[in-house]
Design an enzyme around this catalytic site. Structure first.
Site, PDB file in Angstrom:
ATOM      1  N   GLY A   1       0.781  -1.229   0.000  1.00 15.14           N
ATOM      2  CA  GLY A   1       0.000   0.000   0.000  1.00 15.14           C
ATOM      3  C   GLY A   1       0.813   1.279   0.000  1.00 15.14           C
ATOM      4  O   GLY A   1       0.387   2.292   0.560  1.00 15.14           O
ATOM      5  N   SER A   2       1.996   1.269  -0.660  1.00 14.84           N
ATOM      6  CA  SER A   2       2.758   2.527  -0.691  1.00 14.84           C
ATOM      7  C   SER A   2       2.019   3.579  -1.523  1.00 14.84           C
ATOM      8  O   SER A   2       2.068   4.772  -1.213  1.00 14.84           O
ATOM      9  CB  SER A   2       4.174   2.301  -1.224  1.00 14.84           C
TER      10      SER A   2
ATOM     11  N   MET B   1      -4.573  -7.551  -6.165  1.00 15.67           N
ATOM     12  CA  MET B   1      -4.099  -8.689  -6.961  1.00 15.67           C
ATOM     13  C   MET B   1      -5.196  -9.711  -7.274  1.00 15.67           C
ATOM     14  O   MET B   1      -4.954 -10.909  -7.259  1.00 15.67           O
ATOM     15  CB  MET B   1      -2.925  -9.372  -6.236  1.00 15.67           C
TER      16      MET B   1
ATOM     17  N   LEU C   1      -8.744 -10.416  -9.943  1.00 18.50           N
ATOM     18  CA  LEU C   1      -9.557  -9.930 -11.071  1.00 18.50           C
ATOM     19  C   LEU C   1     -10.947  -9.597 -10.563  1.00 18.50           C
ATOM     20  O   LEU C   1     -11.508 -10.343  -9.755  1.00 18.50           O
ATOM     21  CB  LEU C   1      -9.672 -11.035 -12.124  1.00 18.50           C
TER      22      LEU C   1
ATOM     23  N   HIS D   1      -0.614   0.287 -13.304  1.00 19.98           N
ATOM     24  CA  HIS D   1       0.233  -0.815 -13.771  1.00 19.98           C
ATOM     25  C   HIS D   1       1.676  -0.325 -13.952  1.00 19.98           C
ATOM     26  O   HIS D   1       1.896   0.746 -14.528  1.00 19.98           O
ATOM     27  CB  HIS D   1      -0.304  -1.357 -15.099  1.00 19.98           C
TER      28      HIS D   1
END
Ligand code: GRF
Length: 212
Positions: free
Chosen positions: A12-13, A90, A92, A109
């Protein structure tokens, strides 16, 4: 107030930058909830530290992805969320989830799509010997990293780059790009593509003068 949800599975950076720069620093953006599929994810701790509500939807707790995503969409809708931001989420999302938030789910991305999609965008760029890579923020559709591009920023890959050294620069660039895109959404400056097009119009005159 423009309400967003951030979905994160890991450290969570990017969430942290969104909290510091937008949630706490911009008058018109609120992180209404941070959602994870991973109990104990560091992203959840970051949210708790900032007094942001959290919700966890582990797949194992549901009959399947559709049921999980339905519960998640119900919660986000009830919370008045206007934009769903995937920042290291991570999993879908099901088409049924996406239909409930048309052109309101975006993903970050770590490569210039359509190059190097999937989970290892940074490593794949180094292995391929790419000379330029970067970051992409795009709308999420039913495919893997296939939705219309909202913004891309590039950086050079140096001959002596390792996955770690490139990753450090990619993450720094992500921390610059993602909050800016969210800000542009909040200001109504992102126009989704017309039905037969993939072109996203972004009304941004701010030029980045940072050299990566
Ligand atoms: C980022 O590199 C993003 O591009 C990818 O997942 C990573 C999340 O990093 N989708 P963090 O959890 O925000 O540190």
């Amino acid at each position: 107030m423009f309400k967003i949800a951030v979905l994160a599975s890991g450290s969570g950076s990017n969430l942290q930058v969104i909290i510091d720069r937008l949630h706490a620093g911009a008058p018109d953006v609120e992180v209404a909830v941070v959602v994870s599929n991973v109990p104990g994810a560091l992203a959840l701790e970051r949210a708790e530290r900032a007094d942001i509500p959290t919700a966890i939807f582990p797949l194992d707790d549901y009959a399947g992805r559709e049921a999980r995503d339905r519960a998640m969409a119900d919660a986000l809708e009830a919370g008045g969320v206007e934009l769903v931001v995937l920042a290291g989420y991570m999993q879908l999302l099901t088409p049924q989830f996406l239909e409930r938030f048309p052109h309101r789910v975006i993903n970050l991305h770590p490569a210039l799509l359509p190059s190097f999609p999937g989970e290892h965008g940074i490593e794949d760029a180094v292995r391929f010997g790419a000379k330029v890579t970067g970051v992409t923020v795009h709308f999420v559709d039913a495919g893997v990293d296939t939705g219309p591009v909202i913004r891309q920023e590039a950086l050079p890959v140096h001959d002596d780059d390792t996955v770690a050294s490139l990753a450090a620069r990619i993450h720094a660039l992500e921390h610059h790009t993602l909050p800016r895109v969210i800000e542009l959404f909040a200001q109504g400056k992102v126009t989704p593509p017309a039905p037969d097009s993939r072109l996203v119009r972004v009304d941004d005159t701010q030029i980045s003068d940072i050299v990566w």
